[in-house]
Design an enzyme around this catalytic site. Structure first.
Site, PDB file in Angstrom:
ATOM      1  N   THR A  91       7.274   3.857  44.165  1.00 55.91           N
ATOM      2  CA  THR A  91       7.276   4.408  45.520  1.00 55.91           C
ATOM      3  C   THR A  91       6.260   5.538  45.683  1.00 55.91           C
ATOM      4  O   THR A  91       6.355   6.322  46.634  1.00 55.91           O
ATOM      5  CB  THR A  91       8.690   4.909  45.907  1.00 55.91           C
ATOM      6  OG1 THR A  91       9.080   5.918  44.980  1.00 55.91           O
ATOM      7  CG2 THR A  91       9.703   3.776  45.909  1.00 55.91           C
ATOM      8  N   ASN A  98      -0.140   6.015  49.592  1.00 56.33           N
ATOM      9  CA  ASN A  98       0.044   5.750  48.153  1.00 56.33           C
ATOM     10  C   ASN A  98      -1.178   5.067  47.542  1.00 56.33           C
ATOM     11  O   ASN A  98      -1.553   5.355  46.398  1.00 56.33           O
ATOM     12  CB  ASN A  98       1.275   4.872  47.919  1.00 56.33           C
ATOM     13  CG  ASN A  98       2.572   5.622  48.124  1.00 56.33           C
ATOM     14  OD1 ASN A  98       2.586   6.859  48.111  1.00 56.33           O
ATOM     15  ND2 ASN A  98       3.652   4.889  48.335  1.00 56.33           N
TER      16      ASN A  98
END
Ligand code: BDR
Ligand code: CA
Length: 305
Positions: free
Chosen positions: A118, A160
């Site tokens: 994540t 990310n």
């Protein structure tokens, strides 16, 4: 779970801990939402809050593979988890690197293990480079990152993947089955203000902490430029999909990462129309049953003492 907590990482961890179907074997922290020291400390603070100090935790690489680290203090605050008073960690970090802990965990498991990612993929890319002989022990990598035609950090790049595009390219081309929660689905996984208030009504310290965290996280997303009604809960989509794949709609396709482009370095290139003929390496989540997803989060928070 490899994470950079982070408000939505915290929710993903909470969902995993609340669900008897999931055996959370280890937590490793990545540099992303905040500095590596802060994300490691946050992961340990969360496990302390939720009384899961038995889960081994190790800190990951200090920087992305090829770029200086950029953090997201504007979204997650100075600590990376602003908005709640979390307890200090009351257990020790493992005396090993994140990739050594992942290796130890895979070696110890008789069953294949799912990696949930994540944050930026630095640790996972390094793991695959250093321990290629353990790749077969990975059942699947379920990650939040990327987008099909959207961006939240640059016009076409999600945070990310932006932080470590080279790592993401290594992971996406590793030949491991992948499930991707891109912005296309996570922007539909919004929690609305009254739903946050309802979490505040749940009578336990974990729910109270998450009410504070969610109220902080929600403010960043109130900017009308996003067109949101609430706050997008990116990272818990990974765990929610593992628990309830029927809550999601997905399409299998080839996904790769652009690492060169002047404007699009870090873009996930999703071959929706099968134009390249490359292997369909990724199950891309595209829609979610939002009420069911929020119900899962709320019910999970009720399970804590
Ligand atoms: C992703 O970036 C981070 O800020 C969140 O924790 C999530 O993993 C969303 O783009
Ligand atoms: Ca994250």
């Amino acid at each position: 779970m490899d994470c950079d907590p982070g408000h939505d990482d915290a929710l993903a961890m909470m969902l995993a801990l609340a669900s008897p179907e999931i055996d959370l074997l280890a937590v490793t922290s990545s540099a992303g939402n905040q500095t590596p020291e802060k994300t490691l400390n946050n992961a340990m603070r969360l496990l302390t809050l939720m009384h899961h100090q038995e889960i081994p935790v190790a800190g990951g690489n200090r920087t992305p593979l090829m770029k200086p680290l950029e953090t997201a203090g504007n979204v997650h605050g100075k600590s990376g988890l602003d908005g709640a008073d979390l307890p200090d960690p009351d257990f020790a970090v493992q005396d090993m690197t994140a990739i050594a802990l992942i290796a130890k965990t895979l070696r110890a498991s008789t069953d294949p293990v799912t990696l949930v990612v994540t944050g930026p993929m630095t640790n996972i890319a390094l793991f695959l480079r250093v321990y290629p002989e353990l790749k077969h022990k990975i059942d699947r990598i379920v990650f939040m990152g990327g987008a099909m035609g959207l961006g939240n950090w640059t016009p076409s790049v999600e945070f990310n993947i932006y932080v470590d595009p080279e790592a993401a390219k290594i992971v996406l081309n590793a030949g491991i089955p992948l499930t991707m929660a891109p912005l296309n689905v996570t922007h539909k996984a919004q929690i609305l203000k009254p739903e946050i208030a309802a979490i505040g009504e749940i009578d336990n310290p974990v729910a109270h902490a998450f009410e504070g965290l969610l109220n902080f996280f929600e403010v960043y997303h109130e900017n009308p430029k996003w067109g949101f009604k609430g706050a997008p809960l990116h990272d818990p989509c990974t765990i929610a999909w593992l628990l309830h794949p029927e809550m999601f709609k997905s399409e299998l396709m080839n996904v790769d990462v652009e690492t060169q482009g002047e404007l699009v370095r870090g873009e996930t290139v999703c071959d929706y129309y099968e134009l390249t003929g490359k292997p369909k390496n990724t199950d891309v989540l595209l829609d979610v049953d939002r009420p069911a997803f929020i119900q899962l989060i709320t019910d999970s928070l009720k399970t804590f003492d």
